[in-house]
Design a protein around this motif. Structure first.
Motif, PDB file in Angstrom:
ATOM      1  N   GLY A   8       0.616  -1.140  -0.305  1.00 49.72           N
ATOM      2  CA  GLY A   8      -0.137   0.229   0.033  1.00 49.72           C
ATOM      3  C   GLY A   8       0.603   1.650  -0.030  1.00 49.72           C
ATOM      4  N   ARG A   9       0.050   2.089  -0.191  1.00 46.38           N
ATOM      5  CA  ARG A   9       1.134   3.659   0.017  1.00 46.38           C
ATOM      6  C   ARG A   9      -0.145   4.574   0.990  1.00 46.38           C
ATOM      7  NH1 ARG A   9       1.433   8.349  -4.057  1.00 46.38           N
ATOM      8  NH2 ARG A   9       3.538   9.359  -3.652  1.00 46.38           N
ATOM      9  N   ILE A  10       0.688   4.907   1.370  1.00 46.91           N
ATOM     10  CA  ILE A  10      -0.145   5.806   2.732  1.00 46.91           C
ATOM     11  C   ILE A  10       0.381   7.894   1.941  1.00 46.91           C
ATOM     12  CG2 ILE A  10       0.194   7.260   4.820  1.00 46.91           C
ATOM     13  CD1 ILE A  10       0.712   4.349   5.655  1.00 46.91           C
ATOM     14  N   ILE A  11      -0.923   8.713   1.981  1.00 51.21           N
ATOM     15  CA  ILE A  11      -0.362  10.094   1.225  1.00 51.21           C
ATOM     16  C   ILE A  11      -1.144  10.925   2.358  1.00 51.21           C
ATOM     17  CG2 ILE A  11      -0.285   9.640  -0.913  1.00 51.21           C
ATOM     18  CD1 ILE A  11      -3.077   9.682  -2.088  1.00 51.21           C
ATOM     19  N   ASP A  12      -0.944  11.932   2.215  1.00 53.98           N
ATOM     20  CA  ASP A  12      -1.614  12.928   3.009  1.00 53.98           C
ATOM     21  C   ASP A  12      -2.945  13.575   2.214  1.00 53.98           C
ATOM     22  OD1 ASP A  12      -2.569  16.337   3.157  1.00 53.98           O
ATOM     23  OD2 ASP A  12      -1.195  15.977   4.850  1.00 53.98           O
ATOM     24  N   GLU A  13      -4.398  13.767   2.647  1.00 54.83           N
ATOM     25  CA  GLU A  13      -5.611  12.953   1.726  1.00 54.83           C
ATOM     26  C   GLU A  13      -5.427  14.896   1.729  1.00 54.83           C
ATOM     27  OE1 GLU A  13     -10.334  13.244   2.932  1.00 54.83           O
ATOM     28  OE2 GLU A  13      -8.768  12.761   4.508  1.00 54.83           O
ATOM     29  N   ILE A  14      -5.135  15.679   1.900  1.00 58.27           N
ATOM     30  CA  ILE A  14      -5.839  16.613   1.306  1.00 58.27           C
ATOM     31  C   ILE A  14      -4.160  17.590   0.209  1.00 58.27           C
ATOM     32  CG2 ILE A  14      -5.618  19.393   1.452  1.00 58.27           C
ATOM     33  CD1 ILE A  14      -7.607  17.810   2.875  1.00 58.27           C
ATOM     34  N   THR A  15      -3.318  17.225   0.425  1.00 59.80           N
ATOM     35  CA  THR A  15      -1.897  17.712  -0.628  1.00 59.80           C
ATOM     36  C   THR A  15      -2.080  16.557  -1.922  1.00 59.80           C
ATOM     37  OG1 THR A  15      -0.246  16.929   1.221  1.00 59.80           O
ATOM     38  CG2 THR A  15      -0.754  18.930   1.040  1.00 59.80           C
ATOM     39  N   GLY A  16      -1.781  15.197  -1.164  1.00 58.46           N
ATOM     40  CA  GLY A  16      -1.484  13.930  -2.516  1.00 58.46           C
ATOM     41  C   GLY A  16       0.896  13.641  -1.709  1.00 58.46           C
ATOM     42  N   GLU A  17       0.642  13.913  -0.858  1.00 60.56           N
ATOM     43  CA  GLU A  17       2.281  13.820  -0.479  1.00 60.56           C
ATOM     44  C   GLU A  17       2.191  12.535   0.105  1.00 60.56           C
ATOM     45  OE1 GLU A  17       5.469  15.935   1.438  1.00 60.56           O
ATOM     46  OE2 GLU A  17       3.702  17.405   1.588  1.00 60.56           O
ATOM     47  N   ALA A  18       3.179  12.135  -0.405  1.00 57.05           N
ATOM     48  CA  ALA A  18       3.557  10.352   0.248  1.00 57.05           C
ATOM     49  C   ALA A  18       4.143  10.994   1.433  1.00 57.05           C
ATOM     50  CB  ALA A  18       4.828  10.072  -0.389  1.00 57.05           C
ATOM     51  N   LEU A  19       3.731  10.199   2.693  1.00 55.06           N
ATOM     52  CA  LEU A  19       3.864   9.857   4.197  1.00 55.06           C
ATOM     53  C   LEU A  19       5.332   9.078   4.604  1.00 55.06           C
ATOM     54  CD1 LEU A  19       0.723  10.530   5.015  1.00 55.06           C
ATOM     55  CD2 LEU A  19       2.067  12.200   4.705  1.00 55.06           C
ATOM     56  N   VAL A  20       6.417   9.879   4.565  1.00 58.70           N
ATOM     57  CA  VAL A  20       7.534   8.852   4.426  1.00 58.70           C
ATOM     58  C   VAL A  20       7.551   8.951   6.237  1.00 58.70           C
ATOM     59  CG1 VAL A  20       9.681   8.664   4.238  1.00 58.70           C
ATOM     60  CG2 VAL A  20       9.048   9.709   2.188  1.00 58.70           C
ATOM     61  N   GLY A  21       8.505   7.551   6.770  1.00 62.87           N
ATOM     62  CA  GLY A  21       8.026   6.843   7.246  1.00 62.87           C
ATOM     63  C   GLY A  21       7.039   7.069   8.075  1.00 62.87           C
TER      64      GLY A  21
END
Length: 798
Positions: free
Chosen positions: A41-54
């Motif tokens: 899977g991949r986790i991102i910020d819901e607003i910006t779409g930025e990948a959440l590293v760590g």
């Protein structure tokens, strides 16, 4: 009747509630497999779409924990069953996510930032147990939420100064550029913004950092066992990651203070696909100078600005493109006749891709330029003196995840450099200044690397890597030949050799092994040991303690060999009370080869044969670092203490080149004791108070021991270098932050009141001597901030 209807309604509603199951997402296509299912899977910020590293992924039934990689992705190996997944990330709302695993599959998680309340402020990085479980040593990540809790300097959040509060990291003074990490020089730090190197990261000679905090996501400092993907510097890597704009809606941030202001705007270019973030910051500090009583300062002017443009395109769960433009500029004119200016410009283009469930890729290309100039407009011998650096390159990183506990990364990088050491251009009608130009320098640097991280059971973890660095010094250039078995000087030159365009003049290469081993006593404590070798092919030639715009950057050549730094580290790490308290102690020793020192009386400006002014030196540094940090509660912050030494020695076959009789002597940035206390207290939801106190031993300085007359001139006599010290440094800064949340009133937003140097300590930046006839030279102290300096800033987000 009404009573019966009410009872029936309650019965039906309860029956419906009892029969509504908790929805579990079915992951994968049912293929009948019972074990070894791959859930990614991949986790991102819901607003910006930025990948959440760590971000942390936890399988509650098995207590399995995973950390997302640089693309925000993770992979779990599960059996066919029902599971409850939990996703955690500092500053974001925790997500509980039930699934039914029936086959290999992929999920996408969108996390939303939470509103910070009293006990939600965490002054740490991403995973509260990462310092215990990982094999990283000396790697510290600070988010902008953390840095913004510190007292601002004249209303500005300062990234560089925030790093200087960490153990093993210091600055030589209050108006100093760059950082000194574990006994290394400021040139031994690679500071990069989205992969592009930045050569001068400061405004106003070091009083401000040149990075706008509103466009920065987080900052990571590597100062011990540096990952093998990084090369080119001897002491540390400071990796600055920019924010991404929102892919769903437009927004802006505005900040105004009594000396500067900034504005950032972000929003979608293509909704849910491409976003843009632009920021600009500028100063209006001249009113402060013009209010001074000193006539020279009153007639001086200074200006600075910086700007950013970031375009992010998370076009799918597997591919993301990011473009970054960065520009900063400074000019300072002293008494309206001499102007010093410097500017940084960089472009970066990054591509992150998930090629398969196990294989990921990151590719990056960049171009960066640094220009610095001096303009004399006094009316006598007017001139322009210009210098600069051009640096462009490409990087390719790949990683393969064998399992949750076994990961391999590999790749390479390439860069081409051009240095213009100096060009003197007369601008006045008189003939007092003749045109001159120092030869340009050209170099090519590349590297290949491999690194593996894995765990051996629950107790042991290991990371090892190898980097192979290659460097070429290229023409066109005319190189002097010197007589053998004699010191390099103008008097021993015997001829010249001419090299054509692109012709190799000198080359160097070497293997840089990296490795660390972790043993965990429990889930709350561990011990780590590490080794690191770094090669550095560019040098800052300066006879001052801090970076100045007039300093000279120099590539390794046939006379100046690359610096080689070997570092040995040992650390113990322990967390208490559910990771509320985090402690560590690290000891280190560094051996530094081919450090650059200058000869006594060296002339470094407009020097076409600068090898005649330099001598090779040995360096060593050692120390112990203590760190205590409180992550949760009304009161958060950290305490750091470092005892360290940074020493140099010059031994050559020629007596006239030997410094201090060949003995070890302190480097310009040797400060044995460094102590910092950082605190933030949440009085209420909308009110907080923060404080920073710093103490350090005064840095070394060379005093004249006598004066003598020569040809009618009174000259100072200096004997041994860096034998004396400036007085000790200490300073207290305070800030109060008010968050006003009303119904759209103009004064809603964040108001910050700060006082720098609360008790008016006159910390000396330098000492100089005034010669008076018939008496010894009189020592004078120069203090940059000698009085309490208040500031006020107002920030609003909309």
């Amino acid at each position: 009747m009404r009573r019966n209807l009410l009872l029936l309604f309650l019965f039906v509603s309860q029956l419906g509630f009892a029969q509504t199951p908790v929805k579990k997402e079915v992951v994968g296509r049912d293929v009948g497999q019972l074990k070894g299912l791959k859930i990614s899977g991949r986790i991102i910020d819901e607003i910006t779409g930025e990948a959440l590293v760590g971000a942390t992924v936890t399988v509650t039934e098995t207590n399995l924990n995973m950390i997302t990689d640089n693309n925000g992705t993770f992979e779990l190996t599960l059996d066919r069953a029902e599971y409850n997944l939990q996703f955690r990330y500092v500053g974001y709302e925790t997500i509980d996510y039930p699934i039914v695993a029936v086959g290999d599959g992929r999920i996408s998680i969108k996390m939303l930032q939470e509103d910070f309340q009293l006990d939600d402020v965490v002054i740490f990085g991403r995973d509260p147990e990462k310092n215990i479980r990982s094999t990283d040593m000396g790697a510290i990540t600070l988010s902008m939420n953390t840095i913004k809790e510190l007292p601002p300097f004249l209303g500005e959040v300062d990234i560089i100064r925030s790093m200087a509060t960490l153990p093993g990291v210091s600055q030589v003074g209050e108006a100093s550029a760059g950082l000194n990490v574990r006994g290394g020089g400021a040139d031994q730090n690679l500071i990069q913004f989205l992969g592009a190197p930045i050569y001068n990261p400061t405004h106003l000679f070091g009083l401000f950092t040149s990075f706008n905090a509103d466009v920065v996501n987080d900052v990571t400092l590597y100062k011990s066992v540096i990952p093998s993907r990084y090369g080119g510097r001897g002491s540390s890597i400071l990796d600055i990651v920019p924010k991404a704009g929102s892919v769903s809606k437009w927004g802006a941030d505005v900040m105004l203070s009594n000396v500067s202001g900034k504005l950032s705007i972000n929003g979608p270019i293509v909704k849910d696909k491409v976003s843009i973030l632009g920021g600009i910051r500028g100063s209006y500090i001249n009113w402060f100078l013009h209010a001074m009583s000193n006539p020279d300062l009153k007639n001086s002017n200074t200006n600075f600005y910086d700007g950013n443009l970031i375009i992010s395109a998370p076009i799918s769960d597997k591919n993301e493109f990011t473009y970054s433009f960065y520009r900063s500029y400074d000019d300072f004119s002293f008494a309206s006749d001499t102007t010093v200016s410097w500017a940084n410009t960089s472009h970066s283009l990054q591509w992150k891709s998930v090629l398969s469930e196990k294989l990921s890729l990151e590719a990056l290309g960049y171009y960066t330029q640094y220009d610095y100039s001096i303009f004399n407009r006094s009316g006598i011998n007017d001139f322009d003196l210009n210098s600069g650096i051009q640096d462009y390159g490409a990087k390719l990183f790949m990683s393969y995840q064998f399992s949750e506990t076994n990961k391999v990364s590999f790749g390479g990088d390439f860069k081409q450099m051009k240095l213009q050491p100096g060009e003197l251009i007369p601008t006045g009608p008189d003939e007092g200044v003749l045109p001159d130009k120092v030869q340009d320098e050209y170099g090519r640097e590349s590297g290949l690397y491999f690194q593996q991280e894995f765990e051996l059971g629950e107790k042991f973890g290991m990371s090892y890597g190898l980097r192979y660095d290659m460097y070429q010094y290229l023409g066109p250039r005319i190189v002097r030949d010197y007589a053998e078995n004699q010191p390099i000087s103008d008097g021993t030159a015997i001829g010249e050799t001419s090299y054509g365009d692109g012709e190799q003049i000198a080359n160097y290469n070497g293997l840089g092994p990296r490795g660390s081993l972790r043993y965990s006593f429990s889930k709350n404590s561990s011990i780590k040991v590490g080794y690191n070798r770094m090669y550095q092919f560019i040098h800052l030639i300066s006879n001052t303690a801090t970076i100045a715009p007039t300093d000279i950057w120099k590539l390794s050549d046939a006379f100046l060999e690359p610096q080689i730094v070997d570092q040995y580290s040992l650390g113990y790490y322990n967390n208490f009370k559910g990771n509320i308290f985090e402690t560590s102690i690290e000891v280190y020793y560094k051996d530094i080869q081919n450090v650059v020192e200058y000869k006594d009386g060296a002339n470094l400006i407009m020097q076409n044969h600068i090898e005649t002014e330099l001598v090779p030196a040995q360096g060593k540094a050692y120390g112990v670092e203590l760190y205590v940090k409180k992550n949760l509660g009304r009161l958060t912050g950290w305490i750091s203490y470092t005892y360290s030494r940074s020493l140099r020695r010059v031994l050559t076959p020629y007596e006239e080149e030997i410094i201090n009789g060949g003995d070890w002597y302190p480097s310009n940035y040797d400060k044995p004791n460094e102590f910092s206390v950082i605190g933030n207290y949440k009085v209420s939801t909308n009110l907080s108070v923060s404080a920073t106190f710093g103490y350090s031993t005064g840095r070394p300085i060379t005093y004249p021991e006598a004066k003598f007359n020569y040809s009618g001139n009174s000259l100072a006599y200096f004997n041994r270098r860096n034998e004396q010290r400036l007085p000790d440094f200490h300073r207290l800064d305070l800030a109060v932050n008010f968050k006003l949340n009303g119904e759209g009133r103009f004064f809603d937003g964040d108001w910050t009141f700060s006082i720098i140097n609360v008790y008016g300590r006159k910390n000396p930046f330098s000492l100089f001597f005034v010669d008076e006839f018939g008496s010894p030279p009189q020592a004078m102290r120069l203090a940059i901030l000698g009085v309490p300096l208040p500031s006020i800033s107002y920030a609003i987000k909309f």
